[in-house]
Design an enzyme around this catalytic site. Sequence first.
Site, PDB file in Angstrom:
ATOM      1  N   GLY A 157       0.838  -1.219   0.000  1.00 10.06           N
ATOM      2  CA  GLY A 157       0.000   0.000   0.000  1.00 10.06           C
ATOM      3  C   GLY A 157       0.858   1.247   0.000  1.00 10.06           C
ATOM      4  CG  LEU A 172       1.875   3.708  -4.968  1.00 12.17           C
ATOM      5  CD1 LEU A 172       1.532   3.466  -6.429  1.00 12.17           C
ATOM      6  CD2 LEU A 172       3.126   4.560  -4.866  1.00 12.17           C
ATOM      7  N   GLY A 173      -0.592   4.804  -0.922  1.00  7.28           N
ATOM      8  CA  GLY A 173      -1.725   5.355  -0.187  1.00  7.28           C
ATOM      9  C   GLY A 173      -1.321   6.548   0.665  1.00  7.28           C
ATOM     10  CD  GLN A 174      -4.195  10.004   5.015  1.00  4.62           C
ATOM     11  OE1 GLN A 174      -4.896   9.050   5.375  1.00  4.62           O
ATOM     12  NE2 GLN A 174      -4.310  11.207   5.537  1.00  4.62           N
ATOM     13  CB  ILE A 180       2.062   2.437 -11.256  1.00  7.24           C
ATOM     14  CG1 ILE A 180       3.089   1.362 -10.898  1.00  7.24           C
ATOM     15  CG2 ILE A 180       2.702   3.815 -11.310  1.00  7.24           C
ATOM     16  CD1 ILE A 180       4.477   1.600 -11.397  1.00  7.24           C
ATOM     17  CG  ASP A 231      -3.813  -8.120  -5.912  1.00  2.95           C
ATOM     18  OD1 ASP A 231      -4.180  -8.012  -4.718  1.00  2.95           O
ATOM     19  OD2 ASP A 231      -4.605  -8.318  -6.851  1.00  2.95           O
ATOM     20  CE1 TYR A 278      -9.996   0.448   7.612  1.00  6.35           C
ATOM     21  CE2 TYR A 278     -10.846   1.679   9.487  1.00  6.35           C
ATOM     22  CZ  TYR A 278      -9.802   1.354   8.641  1.00  6.35           C
ATOM     23  OH  TYR A 278      -8.574   1.927   8.827  1.00  6.35           O
ATOM     24  CE  LYS A 326      -7.387  -1.437   9.439  1.00  8.42           C
ATOM     25  NZ  LYS A 326      -6.069  -1.727   8.849  1.00  8.42           N
TER      26      LYS A 326
HETATM   27  N1  SER Z   1      -9.131   7.022   8.795  1.00  3.69           N
HETATM   28  C1  SER Z   1      -9.830   5.767   8.869  1.00  3.69           C
HETATM   29  C2  SER Z   1     -11.185   5.882   8.303  1.00  3.69           C
HETATM   30  O1  SER Z   1     -11.775   6.921   8.448  1.00  3.69           O
HETATM   31  C3  SER Z   1      -9.919   5.305  10.285  1.00  3.69           C
HETATM   32  O2  SER Z   1      -8.956   4.358  10.553  1.00  3.69           O
HETATM   33  O3  SER Z   1     -11.671   4.958   7.752  1.00  3.69           O
END
Ligand code: SER
Length: 319
Positions: free
Chosen positions: A10, A12-14, A39, A56, A145, A149
């Site tokens: 990951g 290229l993510g935040q 990319i 991936d 989500y 986690k």
């Molecule tokens: N920043 C995340 C979200 O808002 C929280 O882990 O999904």
Amino acid sequence: MKMKSVLVTGSLGQIGTELTPYLRNIYSSDKVVASAKNITEGIENVTKEGPFELVDVTKPEEIKAALKKYDIGTIYHLASLLSATGESNPQALWAVNMNGLNNILEAAREYKCAVFFPSSIAVFGPGSPQDKTPQDTVTRPTSIYGVSKVAGELLCDYYHQKYGLDIRGLRYPGVISNAALPGGGTTDYAVHIFYDAIRVGSYTCFLREDSSIDMIYMPDVLEGAVQVMEADPEKLIHRNAFNVSAITITPGKLAEELKKYIPGFTISYDIDPVRQAIADSWPNSLDDSAARAEWGWNPKYGLEKMTKDMLNVLSKKLN
Ligand code: SER
């Protein structure tokens, strides 16, 4: 002994776009392998200033090939879908977040790698204490989500207990940053508000004015990740899933802070019911005393310092 390399999924993510150069600075560029499924444009510092591989995480053979090719010793496993995206496609979230983590842990077991796993405040739910939520408490989330986690945290603990893998991680709150935009999270408002404040002087927020969620600024995110991975294992009672936090804000409070620097700034509200429901199920604030006591978590950016830095960096970037 030859130093083993680090793999960032990951990348290229935040978080990855900033963690990759941060790690390359610490361990040298050729020892930190960035990876992503595709990319994307505009992140040449990640794809060109050190090794880059297309990986991936839903494909075990692609993970194992990268671990073997680069002699990886540590994986920072950042590839994940965020909370709002997850509600629009729970199956896709499960495939990336759960199957992806399972593949990473199995590959780490085979190639004897340490793993960093970022968890989230999303592990908490309506049944958790809402203020100063403790390290060890009820974790019964209502978002997919959050479910991924919690399950991820437990799977990491299991791989540590059963196979002796060194797996560590933090429960990040909302992450505020100015390089790559977050994608599909509930806490994204705290980033978007800065872009709109600078560009148009106003912002329409998808959460209510009084929605309190903890935040953290990117320099503290990066430092915390490396700090926990390098912490003395003897001192770690939890090892994994540490609450960390730095800034407790609501959209209203952040807007007031912005007005100090952009006097005409205005905020309005157009509530997104999906993200509001997620926000309402998350804590108002976290207790991060376990991280402070066990490995010295000590964030440097509070609301004022973060706001000044965000405005400073983004004004240059956007003008
Ligand atoms: N920043 C995340 C979200 O808002 C929280 O882990 O999904």
